[in-house]
Design an enzyme around this catalytic site. Structure first.
Site, short mmCIF file in Angstrom:
data_model
loop_
_atom_site.label_atom_id
_atom_site.label_comp_id
_atom_site.label_asym_id
_atom_site.label_seq_id
_atom_site.Cartn_x
_atom_site.Cartn_y
_atom_site.Cartn_z
N TYR A 129 2.26 4.52 2.27
CA TYR A 129 2.30 3.08 1.96
C TYR A 129 3.75 2.62 2.01
CZ TYR A 129 1.54 -1.49 0.17
OH TYR A 129 1.49 -2.87 0.07
N GLN A 190 -5.86 -3.14 -1.21
CA GLN A 190 -6.88 -3.01 -0.15
C GLN A 190 -6.49 -1.96 0.88
OE1 GLN A 190 -5.30 -5.75 -1.04
NE2 GLN A 190 -4.40 -6.84 0.68
N ASN A 213 4.15 -2.40 -5.39
CA ASN A 213 4.16 -3.23 -6.60
C ASN A 213 3.03 -2.81 -7.55
OD1 ASN A 213 1.84 -4.35 -5.54
ND2 ASN A 213 2.79 -6.28 -4.93
N SER A 236 10.56 -0.98 -9.58
CA SER A 236 11.78 -0.16 -9.77
C SER A 236 12.41 -0.34 -11.15
CB SER A 236 12.80 -0.55 -8.70
OG SER A 236 12.21 -0.40 -7.43
N GLN A 258 18.39 -3.11 -9.02
CA GLN A 258 16.97 -2.82 -9.24
C GLN A 258 16.21 -4.04 -9.73
OE1 GLN A 258 15.83 0.40 -7.95
NE2 GLN A 258 17.84 -0.24 -7.19
N HIS A 261 14.34 -6.12 -7.05
CA HIS A 261 13.15 -5.63 -6.34
C HIS A 261 11.89 -6.40 -6.69
CE1 HIS A 261 14.19 -2.08 -4.01
NE2 HIS A 261 14.94 -1.63 -4.98
N GLU A 326 13.08 5.83 -13.98
CA GLU A 326 13.05 6.23 -12.57
C GLU A 326 14.44 6.69 -12.12
OE1 GLU A 326 12.46 2.99 -9.85
OE2 GLU A 326 12.11 4.32 -8.16
N HIS A 327 15.45 5.85 -12.41
CA HIS A 327 16.85 6.16 -12.04
C HIS A 327 17.73 6.14 -13.28
CE1 HIS A 327 15.29 3.76 -8.49
NE2 HIS A 327 15.57 4.92 -7.94
N ASP A 360 19.07 5.11 -2.58
CA ASP A 360 17.97 4.35 -1.97
C ASP A 360 17.97 4.52 -0.45
OD1 ASP A 360 17.02 3.38 -4.35
OD2 ASP A 360 17.90 1.38 -4.15
N GLU A 414 -18.96 37.17 -21.41
CA GLU A 414 -19.20 35.74 -21.13
C GLU A 414 -20.68 35.44 -20.92
OE1 GLU A 414 -16.73 34.38 -17.88
OE2 GLU A 414 -15.00 34.12 -19.19
N HIS A 419 -22.11 38.23 -12.35
CA HIS A 419 -20.69 38.52 -12.13
C HIS A 419 -20.43 40.00 -12.38
CE1 HIS A 419 -20.34 34.19 -12.58
NE2 HIS A 419 -19.04 34.23 -12.30
N1 LIG Z 1 9.26 3.53 -7.49
C1 LIG Z 1 9.69 3.62 -6.25
O1 LIG Z 1 9.93 4.73 -5.76
C2 LIG Z 1 9.88 2.39 -5.40
C3 LIG Z 1 10.52 2.46 -4.14
C4 LIG Z 1 10.63 1.30 -3.37
C5 LIG Z 1 10.08 0.12 -3.84
N2 LIG Z 1 9.46 0.09 -5.05
C6 LIG Z 1 8.77 -1.09 -5.55
O2 LIG Z 1 7.84 -1.50 -4.55
C7 LIG Z 1 7.50 -2.84 -4.81
C8 LIG Z 1 7.43 -3.63 -3.53
O3 LIG Z 1 6.72 -4.79 -3.85
P1 LIG Z 1 6.38 -5.93 -2.84
O4 LIG Z 1 5.60 -6.96 -3.59
O5 LIG Z 1 7.63 -6.34 -2.16
O6 LIG Z 1 5.49 -5.26 -1.71
P2 LIG Z 1 4.11 -4.46 -1.76
O7 LIG Z 1 3.80 -4.11 -0.34
O8 LIG Z 1 4.15 -3.37 -2.74
O9 LIG Z 1 3.04 -5.50 -2.26
C9 LIG Z 1 2.60 -6.57 -1.48
C10 LIG Z 1 1.10 -6.67 -1.58
O10 LIG Z 1 0.71 -6.86 -2.94
C11 LIG Z 1 -0.55 -7.49 -2.98
N3 LIG Z 1 -0.56 -8.55 -4.00
C12 LIG Z 1 0.41 -9.45 -4.24
N4 LIG Z 1 0.00 -10.30 -5.21
C13 LIG Z 1 -1.26 -9.92 -5.56
C14 LIG Z 1 -2.23 -10.41 -6.50
N5 LIG Z 1 -1.97 -11.47 -7.28
N6 LIG Z 1 -3.41 -9.78 -6.60
C15 LIG Z 1 -3.69 -8.70 -5.82
N7 LIG Z 1 -2.81 -8.19 -4.91
C16 LIG Z 1 -1.62 -8.81 -4.79
C17 LIG Z 1 -0.81 -8.09 -1.63
O11 LIG Z 1 -1.87 -7.42 -1.02
C18 LIG Z 1 0.48 -7.83 -0.84
O12 LIG Z 1 0.20 -7.46 0.49
C19 LIG Z 1 8.52 -3.37 -5.81
O13 LIG Z 1 7.90 -3.40 -7.08
C20 LIG Z 1 9.60 -2.31 -5.79
O14 LIG Z 1 10.30 -2.25 -7.00
C21 LIG Z 1 9.34 1.20 -5.82
N1 LIG Z 2 15.20 1.41 -5.41
C1 LIG Z 2 13.93 1.63 -4.75
C2 LIG Z 2 13.17 2.67 -5.56
O1 LIG Z 2 12.86 2.19 -6.81
C3 LIG Z 2 14.07 2.11 -3.32
C4 LIG Z 2 14.71 1.14 -2.38
C5 LIG Z 2 14.48 0.98 -1.06
N2 LIG Z 2 15.30 0.03 -0.59
C6 LIG Z 2 16.04 -0.37 -1.58
N3 LIG Z 2 15.67 0.29 -2.66
ZN LIG Z 3 16.41 -0.15 -4.62
#
Ligand SMILES: NC(=O)c1ccc[n+]([C@@H]2O[C@H](COP(=O)([O-])OP(=O)(O)OC[C@H]3O[C@@H](n4cnc5c(N)ncnc54)[C@H](O)[C@@H]3O)[C@@H](O)[C@H]2O)c1
Ligand SMILES: N[C@H](CO)Cc1c[nH]c[nH+]1
Ligand SMILES: [Zn+2]
Length: 430
Positions: A129, A190, A213, A236, A258, A261, A326-327, A360, A414, A419
């Site tokens: 993903y 989905q 997210n 994040s 962070q 994000h 996380e970090h 990152d 047992e 067995h």
């Molecule tokens: N922990 C990690 O290792 C790491 C690394 C990189 C990014 N991240 C995180 O990834 C996330 C990226 O988020 P993003 O939103 O840019 O992209 P994303 O692709 O994670 O989410 C977008 C999708 O969320 C869904 N969505 C949005 N609103 C919705 C709702 N109300 N109901 C149901 N589905 C809904 C939609 O289907 C949309 O396509 C951020 O939270 C970021 O902090 C985490």
């Molecule tokens: N900080 C995110 C992980 O929580 C990863 C990322 C990608 N691009 C920028 N940042």
């Molecule tokens: Zn980042």
């Protein structure tokens, strides 16, 4: 943003509230994800098209479900050379780091003459993903696909949302570099459900990895068991432990890196210097206005940010463990001394010249890391998430005679006579 001090008598209660705050997975998210997952399981591609229309605002039957390899190659060839070099450098460093994670098989014969071992195999199909709602994440393409490729996965199916049908060419170029084998224009819960159950168009996978997210993270959590997952990598987070010798602007930028994000992201500073705490708070406020991501960063900082003044940097460490971030940045002269006393963190950035953002993109370790205090029990994405281990054993008459009677005794105890018989029949008559 909340300001706390460990000297305050009400500190313990306020900090516990901060630790227990459920930023990402409230009841509504879990309920909505359950509905989305059930629709995709029951209606397949029709549900995917409907949710894509609703959340990403395009019609898959017009924009196309798959993005073909020819488009990835064209994007790669059309890249600005500076960006192409940056992606190649990142890919090289991430590959080098992950190649060292390949596990070794084992095959030994013990004192009783029993041959014992374990053999590692790659999973067959991985779904990765790649987030794409608020920002494009070519770096996440590398971080997911490279360990899968190093593990030896044959099919690497990438999903990523393309809001309004548009995709960032850098994401396509990264897929070309990293060895993705197919790419689908879908995102959110989905897309996770489609990879888990399969649909008319998309074949199911064995393991789903990658960040996202709140909806994406919750979908992975709910579908664990139908498929394997790496861990829950949601919005994040960063915790910075910094003394007063740091440049307040550097630390403010680290916190905002962070916060920008996601509105539910979290950034927390621990410092033993109250004047430095005030300087960082001011620098954050000044810097936010200059960011194109100001709205998201402001929402996250106001709602989930914290600055905590402690009597010493050491006093912060048990508090960091409770957050299991996380970090974790340790911005001081002797980061190793603090690191030695930290148990729960996804990834640790040591010293004043190791900003989290370097991890990152280009340092090498994986940036897909557990969030929401899950670093207490989970680790960052690795080659092992794309592999599994099969144990094996081989006995001969002598080794069976050596350990078999104990198995017979335990089976009888047992209450499992078949067995006991299956072993006893092979033992020499006494
Ligand atoms: N922990 C990690 O290792 C790491 C690394 C990189 C990014 N991240 C995180 O990834 C996330 C990226 O988020 P993003 O939103 O840019 O992209 P994303 O692709 O994670 O989410 C977008 C999708 O969320 C869904 N969505 C949005 N609103 C919705 C709702 N109300 N109901 C149901 N589905 C809904 C939609 O289907 C949309 O396509 C951020 O939270 C970021 O902090 C985490
Ligand atoms: N900080 C995110 C992980 O929580 C990863 C990322 C990608 N691009 C920028 N940042
Ligand atoms: Zn980042």
């Amino acid at each position: 943003m909340i300001n706390l001090s460990t000297a305050d008598p009400a500190f313990d209660r306020a900090f516990t509230t901060l630790v227990n705050a459920r930023r990402e997975a409230d009841a509504d998210v879990a309920r909505d994800v359950r509905t989305i997952v059930a629709s995709v399981r029951d209606e397949g591609d029709a549900a995917l098209a409907a949710f894509t229309k609703k959340f990403d605002h395009h019609d898959l039957n017009e924009t196309g479900w798959r993005i073909e390899r020819s488009e990835w190659l064209a994007a790669y060839e059309g890249l600005d050379p500076v960006l192409r070099d940056a992606l190649e450098l990142a890919a090289e460093r991430i590959t080098a780091y992950h190649e060292k994670q390949r596990p070794a098989d084992s095959d030994t014969t013990d004192a009783a003459g029993v041959r014992l071992g374990a053999r590692w195999n790659a999973i067959q199909a991985a779904g990765i993903y790649i987030p794409g709602g608020r920002a494009a994440y070519p770096s996440s393409v590398l971080m997911n696909a490279i360990p899968a490729r190093v593990a030896g996965v044959e099919r690497i199916a990438m999903v990523t949302p393309t809001p309004n049908g548009e995709i960032n060419p850098l994401v396509l170029a990264a897929a070309h570099i990293a060895g993705v084998t197919e790419m689908w224009r879908i995102g959110g819960a989905q897309a996770v459900a489609a990879l888990a159950y399969g649909t008319g168009r998309i074949a199911p996978v064995d393991v789903i990895t990658g960040p996202g997210n709140a909806w994406v993270a919750e979908a992975k959590r709910q579908l664990y068991g139908v498929v394997g997952i790496d861990m829950v990598a949601g919005p994040s987070e960063i915790v910075v432990v910094a003394d007063g010798q740091n440049d307040a602007n550097w630390i403010a930028a680290d916190l905002l890196s962070q916060s920008e994000h996601d509105p539910t992201s979290q950034s927390i500073l621990f410092t033993d210097d109250a004047a430095f705490a005030r300087a960082v708070a001011d620098a954050v406020d000044l810097q936010i206005g200059t960011l194109s991501t100001a709205q998201t960063a402001r929402t996250a900082w106001d709602a989930n940010g914290a600055i905590i003044v402690t009597a010493s940097l050491e006093e912060a460490l048990p508090l960091v463990d409770r957050l299991a971030p996380e970090h974790l940045e340790l911005a001081c002269d002797d980061p190793q001394a603090l690191f030695d006393r930290v148990r729960h963190a996804g990834s640790v950035f040591m010293g004043r010249h190791t900003p989290e953002a370097i991890g990152d993109y280009v340092a090498g370790p994986n940036h897909v890391l557990p969030t929401g205090r899950r670093a207490r029990f989970a680790s960052g994405l690795s080659v092992l998430d794309f592999m599994k281990r099969t144990s094996f054993l081989q006995l001969d008459p002598a080794s069976l005679a050596a350990i078999g009677p104990a198995a017979v005794a335990l089976a009888e105890a047992e209450g499992l006579p078949a067995h006991a018989r299956s072993v006893a029949l092979r033992l020499p008559l006494t």
